[in-house]
Design a protein around this motif. Structure first.
Motif, PDB file in Angstrom:
ATOM      1  N   PRO A 278       5.415  -9.628 -13.287  1.00 25.42           N
ATOM      2  CA  PRO A 278       4.505  -9.848 -12.153  1.00 25.42           C
ATOM      3  C   PRO A 278       4.310  -8.588 -11.316  1.00 25.42           C
ATOM      4  CG  PRO A 278       6.120 -11.607 -12.289  1.00 25.42           C
ATOM      5  CD  PRO A 278       6.586 -10.530 -13.207  1.00 25.42           C
TER       6      PRO A 278
ATOM      7  N   ARG B 212       1.845  -6.446 -12.962  1.00 23.50           N
ATOM      8  CA  ARG B 212       0.505  -6.994 -12.730  1.00 23.50           C
ATOM      9  C   ARG B 212      -0.055  -6.514 -11.380  1.00 23.50           C
ATOM     10  NH1 ARG B 212      -1.231 -10.749  -8.776  1.00 23.50           N
ATOM     11  NH2 ARG B 212       0.260 -12.384  -9.272  1.00 23.50           N
ATOM     12  N   VAL B 213       0.818  -6.457 -10.363  1.00 27.83           N
ATOM     13  CA  VAL B 213       0.390  -5.967  -9.047  1.00 27.83           C
ATOM     14  C   VAL B 213       0.028  -4.487  -9.127  1.00 27.83           C
ATOM     15  CG1 VAL B 213       1.110  -5.586  -6.652  1.00 27.83           C
ATOM     16  CG2 VAL B 213       1.761  -7.694  -7.823  1.00 27.83           C
TER      17      VAL B 213
ATOM     18  N   SER C 250      -3.295  -4.012 -10.629  1.00 26.96           N
ATOM     19  CA  SER C 250      -4.333  -4.378  -9.654  1.00 26.96           C
ATOM     20  C   SER C 250      -4.587  -3.231  -8.683  1.00 26.96           C
ATOM     21  CB  SER C 250      -3.910  -5.625  -8.866  1.00 26.96           C
ATOM     22  OG  SER C 250      -3.543  -6.653  -9.735  1.00 26.96           O
TER      23      SER C 250
ATOM     24  N   THR D 240      -2.712  -5.196  -1.832  1.00 29.36           N
ATOM     25  CA  THR D 240      -1.818  -5.233  -2.993  1.00 29.36           C
ATOM     26  C   THR D 240      -0.617  -4.307  -2.786  1.00 29.36           C
ATOM     27  OG1 THR D 240      -3.496  -3.804  -4.021  1.00 29.36           O
ATOM     28  CG2 THR D 240      -3.348  -6.038  -4.818  1.00 29.36           C
TER      29      THR D 240
ATOM     30  N   VAL E 164       1.916  -6.260  -0.959  1.00 29.62           N
ATOM     31  CA  VAL E 164       2.612  -7.173  -1.883  1.00 29.62           C
ATOM     32  C   VAL E 164       3.705  -6.424  -2.643  1.00 29.62           C
ATOM     33  CG1 VAL E 164       2.347  -8.620  -3.940  1.00 29.62           C
ATOM     34  CG2 VAL E 164       0.621  -8.699  -2.137  1.00 29.62           C
TER      35      VAL E 164
END
Lengths: 118, 276
Positions: A78, A81-82, A85, A101, A104
């Motif tokens: 995950p 994935r960030v 992005s 992002t 995050v």
């Protein structure tokens, strides 16, 4: 299995056909999908091999290592994935979403710090 | 705790059932796995939560990888709300070490019950505009809807409310080992204008990052053991793969009803547990 997958892909294309995405989101979605697919297959594969070896009592030390690796791949997926992005939003010069992002990712970094701080 | 073949099989099966139910409802499956691990197998709550979080991550990654490309996932909404869920999960992971278990269980019971009632009361509501060219706004989206057989559009409303719900969802995720979709999906659906399928798909993507925030902390503290996580993760993967086939055929109305009933059961279980 392969046939089923082909059917799914065709369905996906049909779904996309009637309209166009307003921004580069569709491209990002596909890239995210690839990252998640790779992470899922890698971690599940390692979990399966490690678990079977551990239960069979075959090279238990190696089995433990594979299971640790599986868990780390699972946790990193995950986060990866960030990161993907963030890179994509930078390329699109969408600074609001770059900032969001990054926050995050920083929160995940905070978890790593909290994990070592007891 | 040593892992025997029997225990591995039991955890795998529980994971498979939780995964199938979870994906059909747009939840992580942890809502079923945590009660099973603690009530039936007697795992400590922290250990059960940690195992469950690893399955939540696995489900999120696998389900989102399958869905990526069909535009059901609203990436923009997901990225915005993840700021709140990860902040919540970081805080939850830290406080998990200090908060009394019974207090959490009661709080969880209340939240689950409230969400169930909201869900049951809005079973027949639809949030979509059946016009593919309608303006979706900055955060809205459009996707192909199976039931109506056409492209539908929706707008996202009340973003601050969605952020608050996401923060609470992230917090609860870390504390109780669930994905948090249980809180986000009904709020996004009932008040923020998102169709159930889009809300569920977006939530499913978010819970991966959210659960990672909590799981890292449990892992660092030695509560997340890879040997116990392995059968659970593999079981959930198998179950969610099977469940995704079922979910495409099931009607939204029945999904909502099933979700409400399951939430009430979980709420009752949590209350009973908190009394001990």
């Amino acid at each position: 299995m392969t046939n089923e997958r082909r059917t799914n892909e065709r369905r996906t294309n049909e779904r996309r056909a009637p309209f166009n995405s307003a921004n580069g989101t569709a491209h990002l979605e596909v890239m995210i999908g690839e990252v998640l697919r790779f992470g899922t297959i890698a971690s599940s594969g390692l979990f399966a091999i490690g678990l079977l070896m551990a239960l069979a009592g075959y090279r238990v030390a190696l089995a433990q290592m594979l299971l640790e690796a599986a868990l780390i791949v699972l946790l990193v997926t995950p986060a990866a994935r960030v990161v993907v992005s963030i890179i994509e939003y930078v390329r699109e010069r969408d600074w609001l979403f770059v900032a969001l992002t990054l926050v995050v990712l920083a929160a995940l970094g905070g978890s790593v710090v909290a994990a070592y701080y007891r | 705790m040593n892992l025997t073949s029997e225990l591995a099989l039991i955890i795998f099966t529980a994971g498979a059932v939780a995964g199938a139910l979870g994906v059909a409802l747009g939840l992580g499956g942890g809502i079923f796995l945590v009660p099973f691990l603690t009530l039936a197998l007697g795992f400590p709550l922290k250990s059960a939560a940690a195992i469950s979080l690893s399955t939540v991550i696995a489900t999120s990654s696998a389900v989102s990888a399958r869905r990526a490309g069909n535009q059901l996932i609203n990436l923009r909404v997901g990225m915005v709300l993840e700021v709140a869920t990860t902040a919540g999960s970081l805080l939850g992971g830290i406080t998990a070490q200090y908060v009394a278990e019974s207090t959490l269980q009661r709080l969880f019971g209340i939240v689950a019950m409230a969400v169930a009632l909201v869900m049951a009361g809005r079973i027949n509501r639809r949030n979509v505009i059946a016009d593919p060219t309608a303006d979706a706004g900055r955060l809205g989206g459009r996707f192909y809807e199976e039931e109506s057989g056409g492209v539908v559009t929706y707008r996202v409303k009340r973003l601050p409310l969605a952020l608050v719900a996401s923060f609470i969802a992230g917090n609860v995720s870390s504390l109780l080992g669930i994905g948090g979709g249980i809180i986000k999906v009904p709020v996004l659906n009932a008040w923020c204008g998102m169709p159930l399928r889009a809300a569920a798909a977006t939530s499913a993507l978010m819970i991966g990052v959210t659960a990672t925030g909590g799981a890292i902390i449990y892992y660092g503290h030695g509560d997340l053991r890879p040997l116990l996580a392995a059968p659970a993760v593999l079981g959930v993967q198998a179950g969610s793969w099977a469940g995704s086939r079922f979910a495409e055929q099931a009607s939204v109305k029945w999904l909502k009803l099933l979700m409400a009933v399951l939430l009430i059961i979980v709420a009752v279980l949590m209350f009973v547990r908190s009394m001990r």
